[in-house]
Scaffold this active site. Structure first.
Site, PDB file in Angstrom:
ATOM      1  N   SER A  30     -14.713  41.561  25.145  1.00 35.78           N
ATOM      2  CA  SER A  30     -14.269  41.062  26.442  1.00 35.78           C
ATOM      3  C   SER A  30     -12.945  40.307  26.329  1.00 35.78           C
ATOM      4  O   SER A  30     -12.786  39.425  25.479  1.00 35.78           O
ATOM      5  CB  SER A  30     -15.329  40.143  27.056  1.00 35.78           C
ATOM      6  OG  SER A  30     -14.862  39.599  28.276  1.00 35.78           O
ATOM      7  N   ARG A  31     -12.002  40.655  27.207  1.00 31.44           N
ATOM      8  CA  ARG A  31     -10.743  39.912  27.297  1.00 31.44           C
ATOM      9  C   ARG A  31     -10.809  38.812  28.352  1.00 31.44           C
ATOM     10  O   ARG A  31      -9.832  38.109  28.587  1.00 31.44           O
ATOM     11  CB  ARG A  31      -9.592  40.868  27.638  1.00 31.44           C
ATOM     12  CG  ARG A  31      -8.888  41.484  26.438  1.00 31.44           C
ATOM     13  CD  ARG A  31      -9.734  42.469  25.695  1.00 31.44           C
ATOM     14  NE  ARG A  31      -9.058  42.987  24.513  1.00 31.44           N
ATOM     15  CZ  ARG A  31      -9.450  44.087  23.876  1.00 31.44           C
ATOM     16  NH1 ARG A  31     -10.502  44.755  24.303  1.00 31.44           N
ATOM     17  NH2 ARG A  31      -8.805  44.493  22.809  1.00 31.44           N
ATOM     18  N   LYS A  81     -24.490  44.717  34.037  1.00 29.33           N
ATOM     19  CA  LYS A  81     -24.093  44.652  35.448  1.00 29.33           C
ATOM     20  C   LYS A  81     -25.209  45.123  36.389  1.00 29.33           C
ATOM     21  O   LYS A  81     -25.466  44.485  37.415  1.00 29.33           O
ATOM     22  CB  LYS A  81     -22.828  45.477  35.684  1.00 29.33           C
ATOM     23  CG  LYS A  81     -21.581  44.898  35.040  1.00 29.33           C
ATOM     24  CD  LYS A  81     -20.356  45.719  35.405  1.00 29.33           C
ATOM     25  CE  LYS A  81     -19.099  45.162  34.764  1.00 29.33           C
ATOM     26  NZ  LYS A  81     -17.882  45.903  35.191  1.00 29.33           N
ATOM     27  N   ASP A 118     -15.128  44.600  41.100  1.00 33.14           N
ATOM     28  CA  ASP A 118     -14.409  45.680  40.428  1.00 33.14           C
ATOM     29  C   ASP A 118     -13.601  46.514  41.420  1.00 33.14           C
ATOM     30  O   ASP A 118     -12.449  46.879  41.153  1.00 33.14           O
ATOM     31  CB  ASP A 118     -15.386  46.583  39.672  1.00 33.14           C
ATOM     32  CG  ASP A 118     -15.864  45.958  38.371  1.00 33.14           C
ATOM     33  OD1 ASP A 118     -15.141  45.109  37.816  1.00 33.14           O
ATOM     34  OD2 ASP A 118     -16.958  46.316  37.904  1.00 33.14           O
ATOM     35  N   GLY A 144     -15.738  60.943  36.927  1.00 31.23           N
ATOM     36  CA  GLY A 144     -16.697  60.024  36.326  1.00 31.23           C
ATOM     37  C   GLY A 144     -17.686  59.501  37.343  1.00 31.23           C
ATOM     38  O   GLY A 144     -17.390  59.426  38.543  1.00 31.23           O
ATOM     39  N   ALA A 145     -18.878  59.135  36.868  1.00 24.77           N
ATOM     40  CA  ALA A 145     -19.935  58.657  37.761  1.00 24.77           C
ATOM     41  C   ALA A 145     -20.672  57.458  37.172  1.00 24.77           C
ATOM     42  O   ALA A 145     -21.846  57.262  37.435  1.00 24.77           O
ATOM     43  CB  ALA A 145     -20.918  59.800  38.048  1.00 24.77           C
ATOM     44  N   GLY A 146     -19.957  56.651  36.405  1.00 17.99           N
ATOM     45  CA  GLY A 146     -20.561  55.452  35.836  1.00 17.99           C
ATOM     46  C   GLY A 146     -20.408  54.253  36.756  1.00 17.99           C
ATOM     47  O   GLY A 146     -20.113  54.383  37.948  1.00 17.99           O
ATOM     48  N   GLY A 147     -20.586  53.051  36.203  1.00 22.65           N
ATOM     49  CA  GLY A 147     -20.533  51.845  37.002  1.00 22.65           C
ATOM     50  C   GLY A 147     -19.184  51.598  37.639  1.00 22.65           C
ATOM     51  O   GLY A 147     -19.099  51.203  38.808  1.00 22.65           O
ATOM     52  N   ILE A 233      -8.047  54.161  34.754  1.00 21.80           N
ATOM     53  CA  ILE A 233      -8.515  52.793  34.485  1.00 21.80           C
ATOM     54  C   ILE A 233      -8.610  52.497  32.990  1.00 21.80           C
ATOM     55  O   ILE A 233      -8.870  51.358  32.598  1.00 21.80           O
ATOM     56  CB  ILE A 233      -9.845  52.484  35.187  1.00 21.80           C
ATOM     57  CG1 ILE A 233     -11.019  53.223  34.555  1.00 21.80           C
ATOM     58  CG2 ILE A 233      -9.747  52.787  36.676  1.00 21.80           C
ATOM     59  CD1 ILE A 233     -12.372  52.724  35.056  1.00 21.80           C
ATOM     60  N   TYR A 235      -7.090  51.417  29.555  1.00 21.82           N
ATOM     61  CA  TYR A 235      -5.877  50.657  29.238  1.00 21.82           C
ATOM     62  C   TYR A 235      -5.602  50.577  27.742  1.00 21.82           C
ATOM     63  O   TYR A 235      -4.744  49.796  27.303  1.00 21.82           O
ATOM     64  CB  TYR A 235      -5.907  49.254  29.862  1.00 21.82           C
ATOM     65  CG  TYR A 235      -7.119  48.406  29.561  1.00 21.82           C
ATOM     66  CD1 TYR A 235      -7.217  47.684  28.383  1.00 21.82           C
ATOM     67  CD2 TYR A 235      -8.151  48.307  30.477  1.00 21.82           C
ATOM     68  CE1 TYR A 235      -8.307  46.893  28.117  1.00 21.82           C
ATOM     69  CE2 TYR A 235      -9.250  47.512  30.233  1.00 21.82           C
ATOM     70  CZ  TYR A 235      -9.328  46.806  29.044  1.00 21.82           C
ATOM     71  OH  TYR A 235     -10.428  46.023  28.780  1.00 21.82           O
TER      72      TYR A 235
END
Length: 291
Positions: A30-31, A81, A118, A144-147, A233, A235
């Protein structure tokens, strides 16, 4: 080196310090501590933001303990989450629709409020990076179909996208997402993702494909309108092969780092009482911990 950056190692707290943190398993990636630490130093706030490596079986107890420990709130990252939605006292409509919580705020009465920022972060960065973009100007093609996809699809529909065209390698997951969220979502097979671009005003990659250490995202952009925006998304790297290909043909592009930075703004404001800014200096500071 900025004054805020120099001040980070020297910060001390008082008994009135405002405390927040982030739950993850693991949490080392985590940043958020670096990001929030920068803002705390910049705005000279008596507070701290702490990382908590929290196993899934301990998550509910950890969240329930926040009010009694005096926390202002917390962020929640992978894989917590979705479960967190069941551990808060109340959740915003968008968190319920997305089916996940990434931001917790403790009310004055000790009640635990859950939200999902988000989608806010995605749209804020998209608008800042591509000021001419309007969601209503064309279909949004989302890979994509994730969170992250769930949050982005909800944000785009609420922003006025006429239709979201959703493609995922496992088509069943895309169908489940479309059913859960509702609205004008068309699911297409992964093999049809390139031809689906014909009506696109926006192409968004929410998968890990193209990320460092992951398989490449194979896309043919010949059907993509010239005025469409391409947003990835991912990075790491900052310029993915998808963004490089889009830029080469003249499409506006949006990198993934800004979504991370902007999604943090509502939580910081709620916990620490200051509306933080996303600046080039902040981007550079967080980027140094990525590359």
């Amino acid at each position: 080196m900025s004054d805020a950056t120099k001040a980070l190692p020297m910060r001390t707290l008082t008994g009135r310090a405002k405390i927040a943190g982030v739950f993850g398993w693991p949490v080392t990636h985590s940043r958020s501590p670096r990001l929030h630490g920068y803002w705390l130093a910049k705005y000279n706030i008596d507070g701290s933001y702490l990382p908590f490596s929290t196993p899934p079986g301990s998550l509910e107890n950890a969240i329930r303990a926040l009010p009694s420990l005096g926390f202002r709130g917390a962020n929640v990252t992978l894989p917590h989450k979705e479960p967190t939605l069941g551990f808060v006292d109340e959740a915003t409509a968008r968190a319920q629709r997305i089916g996940a919580v990434n931001t917790i705020v403790i009310g004055e009465n000790g009640r635990i409020h859950g939200d999902n920022t988000d989608g806010f972060g995605f749209l804020a960065h998209l608008k800042a990076s591509a000021p001419k973009f309007r969601a209503s100007h064309g279909d949004a093609v989302v890979l994509g179909a994730g969170g992250a996809s769930r949050a982005i699809v909800v944000a785009l529909l609420d922003a006025g996208a006429p239709r979201v065209i959703l493609a995922n390698r496992t088509e069943r997951r895309a169908e489940d997402l479309a059913r859960d969220i509702g609205g004008d979502i068309e699911v297409v097979g992964w093999a049809d993702r390139n031809t689906a671009l014909k009506s696109a005003g926006l192409l968004v990659n929410t998968t890990q494909l193209g990320q460092a250490g992951q398989p490449p995202l194979e896309m043919d952009l010949k059907h993509l309108p010239q005025e469409a925006v391409v947003d990835d998304i991912v990075y790491v790297p900052m310029e993915t092969p998808l963004l490089a290909a889009a830029k080469a043909r003249g499409n506006a592009t949006v990198d993934g780092l800004g979504m991370l930075l902007h999604q943090a703004r509502p939580g910081f404001a709620a916990w620490f009482g200051v509306e933080p800014e996303v600046t080039p200096e902040l981007r550079d500071f967080v980027l140094k911990d990525i590359v």
